[in-house]
Design a protein around this motif. Structure first.
Motif, PDB file in Angstrom:
ATOM      1  N   MET A 397       0.845  -1.179   0.000  1.00 30.43           N
ATOM      2  CA  MET A 397       0.000   0.000   0.000  1.00 30.43           C
ATOM      3  C   MET A 397       0.894   1.248   0.000  1.00 30.43           C
ATOM      4  N   HIS A 449       1.381  -1.860   4.166  1.00 28.95           N
ATOM      5  CA  HIS A 449       1.188  -3.289   3.963  1.00 28.95           C
ATOM      6  C   HIS A 449      -0.201  -3.654   4.478  1.00 28.95           C
ATOM      7  N   GLY A 450      -0.929  -4.473   3.731  1.00 27.31           N
ATOM      8  CA  GLY A 450      -2.269  -4.889   4.138  1.00 27.31           C
ATOM      9  C   GLY A 450      -2.447  -6.384   4.012  1.00 27.31           C
ATOM     10  N   PHE A 464      -8.701  -6.810   7.859  1.00 27.07           N
ATOM     11  CA  PHE A 464      -7.351  -7.110   7.403  1.00 27.07           C
ATOM     12  C   PHE A 464      -6.343  -6.352   8.265  1.00 27.07           C
ATOM     13  N   TRP A 465      -5.227  -7.025   8.569  1.00 34.42           N
ATOM     14  CA  TRP A 465      -4.196  -6.330   9.336  1.00 34.42           C
ATOM     15  C   TRP A 465      -3.558  -5.221   8.505  1.00 34.42           C
ATOM     16  N   LEU A 466      -2.993  -4.252   9.190  1.00 33.89           N
ATOM     17  CA  LEU A 466      -2.263  -3.153   8.575  1.00 33.89           C
ATOM     18  C   LEU A 466      -0.818  -3.166   9.074  1.00 33.89           C
ATOM     19  N   THR A 484       4.143  -4.721  11.727  1.00 31.52           N
ATOM     20  CA  THR A 484       2.700  -4.682  11.927  1.00 31.52           C
ATOM     21  C   THR A 484       2.295  -3.475  12.760  1.00 31.52           C
ATOM     22  N   ILE A 490      -8.083  -2.906   9.226  1.00 35.21           N
ATOM     23  CA  ILE A 490      -8.891  -2.142   8.279  1.00 35.21           C
ATOM     24  C   ILE A 490      -9.978  -3.038   7.713  1.00 35.21           C
ATOM     25  N   TRP A 557       0.121   0.202  -5.112  1.00 42.27           N
ATOM     26  CA  TRP A 557      -0.723  -0.933  -4.733  1.00 42.27           C
ATOM     27  C   TRP A 557      -0.214  -2.136  -5.509  1.00 42.27           C
TER      28      TRP A 557
END
Length: 588
Positions: A397, A449-450, A464-466, A484, A490, A557
């Motif tokens: 991201m 990062h996602g 989703f983790w960020l 992380t 998100i 992206w």
């Protein structure tokens, strides 16, 4: 799943006011009915709206982080703020037994939510003591067959507070006890929780019977059967309590042991899982910045600390470089701006490659930088469409660009990167590229990062983790490090404000002929989500040359890795700002 009611005679009980410690002590000392009928909520709200520490000492972890400071309490440079639970957000504390739930270091692998105590997990005992030894319930397991445990205290507290954290099971035997799980072939052997109230007895369905091993980073699918022992293997049980209004007068956990080597004791504690906050949700005390003085960001670009502020109405103009796949420009009357909608197409990896540079190269000096920026903030808004979520891999991201490379004067001039992504590890050096007759800066990228979607039916599949995907001098191997943003995730179909900050490390001599020195371990990386600090690292290294600073902001992206996405996924972006001061969320 709906709870099943069995009617029984009820009677009114006199309400008693107890704090949580008395509540739990009363339950575990045998005065169950007296302690469990009509107990008040033990959590007390702080002035900032967070939850004060109760008799069990557990509310303090939910307090808000200080909105006026970037400081955190972590000692390792990876600070994590405390989380305030959004009452309108998703349900907290849902464990999972399908494989993407707990492992030895994370309560949720899918959301990358870590245990505080790696390899053992986290629990609280009957006195509310973290990692304590006083069990809520103990049962003798002598042979295969049914095992019953009195969970009155735990269930009453869960129903009263609405915080159904789950039961933590261990034994006193090195050889595991094995139990039938919630999808066992013989339905009569599945775990059940019988909860008695004045209105009747509820048979609460089992939602989860997970296990994790202190020596295993992978998760386990234990829906059909689970186990626990006295050492590495621990179990988490959770039941659906939504159909229970309370007050609870009694609660009994019934399990069926299918295998054991030696008789022993089964002990029940309360799981102490982490909390999380969803980007784009309610924030009680966001940190406000420059943008707060400029409603809808109008006029923000004129502030002396702002290097760049724009929506996407001018895509194609010199301020923007690159394009997004399948890009659409959409006017938003609510924000009086134009946002961009892009996609990572099915079967592809790339989805967007746009950037804005704040530093250019000088053709007259063989491409040396024209100016240096070593400390900047960058903010943008992001929205994930309903079709977002790959089960194949995570995604890159937007984030800062420190790659540089060599300056190509063609087409108005651009940086041709040579290191800092795609497995090309940066050195932080300024070197002479003889093939191009240019100076080359071997820098790094600091993208967001996602997380990916789970392949099982995890209850948080839509979240989703960020994190950050950071190339730096101390990374392990050729590829960047994942940092992380703990406690922040998100979801889809809501706008979220993401702001990142980088301060390039200082450099010490002696210097070589090209001006390269030694990188000091004092580079800073921070990120805020909706004005709340989500991560902080203060010990990073990127640069070995005083001219190697921040190139710009990279709106990238990218799916994976190297594996393409299995479906087309859309995202949206708006309101990008780059500044020398903290920017903060956009003012409505």
């Amino acid at each position: 799943m709906e709870a099943t009611w069995r009617p029984r005679g009820g009677h009114a009980e006199k309400e008693q006011v107890l704090d949580r410690r008395d509540f739990l002590k009363g339950c575990t000392s045998g005065i169950v009915v007296a302690a469990l009928t009509g107990c008040r909520e033990a959590h007390v709200a702080n002035s900032d709206g967070s939850i004060a520490a109760d008799g069990g000492g557990r509310g303090s972890r939910d307090a808000a982080s200080d909105a006026s400071s970037d400081a955190t309490t972590a000692a390792d440079g990876g600070g994590v703020p405390r989380i305030v639970i959004d009452p309108d957000g998703p349900q907290q504390f849902l464990s999972w037994d399908g494989g993407s739930g707990p492992n030895n270091v994370q309560w949720s692998q899918h959301l990358k939510l870590a245990w505080k105590h790696a390899n053992t997990g986290d629990w609280r005992d009957a006195d509310g003591v973290a990692q304590g030894s006083k069990a809520f319930a103990v049962a003798e397991v002598k042979a295969v067959g049914e095992v019953s445990l009195d969970l009155s205290a735990l269930v009453a507290a869960w129903v009263q507070s609405g915080e159904n954290r789950g039961a933590h099971l261990v034994s006193d035997q090195a050889f595991a006890f094995h139990f039938a799980g919630r999808t066992a072939a013989n339905s009569s052997e599945r775990p059940i929780l019988e909860v008695e109230t004045a209105a009747g007895t509820v048979v609460a369905p089992c939602l989860c019977n997970a296990i994790y091993s202190g020596s295993a980073y992978r998760g386990f699918d234990t829906r059909a059967a689970f186990s626990c022992d006295s050492g590495l293997t621990r179990a988490i049980l959770q039941f659906d309590l939504k159909g229970i209004a309370g007050p609870v007068t009694a609660a009994t956990l019934k399990l069926v042991c299918t295998e054991l080597k030696y008789p022993g004791k089964l002990k029940v504690f309360e799981v102490d899982p982490p909390t999380f906050r969803v980007a784009g949700g309610k924030v009680q005390s966001p940190r406000l910045g420059l943008a707060d003085a400029y409603p809808l960001d109008k006029g923000l670009d004129a502030h002396p600390s702002v290097l760049f502020a724009a929506d996407f109405s001018s895509v194609g103009a010199p301020i923007w470089s690159g394009t997004c796949e399948q890009q659409e420009l959409i006017a938003d009357p609510q924000t009086q701006s134009t946002y961009i909608r892009g996609a990572i197409p099915q079967g592809a990896t790339g989805g967007c490659h746009m950037w804005h540079n704040v530093v250019r190269g000088d053709p007259a000096s063989s491409g040396s930088v024209l100016g240096v920026e070593t400390e900047l903030y960058a903010r943008y808004y992001v929205y994930l469409d309903k079709d977002w979520g790959s089960t194949v891999d995570a995604n890159k991201m937007p984030g800062f660009d420190l790659r540089l490379g060599w300056w190509n004067p063609a087409q108005g001039g651009y940086w041709q990167s040579t290191t800092g992504n795609g497995g090309a590890r940066g050195t932080g050096l300024k070197v002479y590229n003889a093939a191009q007759s240019r100076w080359e800066y071997q820098g790094h990228s600091l993208r967001g990062h996602g997380g990916e979607a789970p392949a099982d039916a995890n209850p948080y599949a839509e979240l989703f983790w960020l994190g950050g995907y950071i190339y730096h001098l101390d990374q392990e191997g050729a590829f960047g490090s994942g940092l992380t943003w703990s406690g922040t995730v998100i979801g889809k179909e809501r706008w979220a404000c993401i702001e990142q900050y980088v301060k390039v490390n200082s450099i010490s001599g002696p210097y070589d002929a090209n001006g390269n020195g030694s990188a000091n371990k004092d580079g800073i990386y921070r990120a805020w989500v909706d004005g709340v600090l989500a991560v902080e690292h203060t010990d990073l290294r990127w640069s070995r040359h005083p001219e190697l600073g921040i190139q710009g902001f990279w709106l990238n992206w990218y799916h994976g890795g190297t594996s393409p996405t299995q479906k087309t996924m859309h995202f949206q972006m708006n309101s990008v700002v780059i500044a020398k001061e903290y920017i903060g969320p956009r003012k409505a």
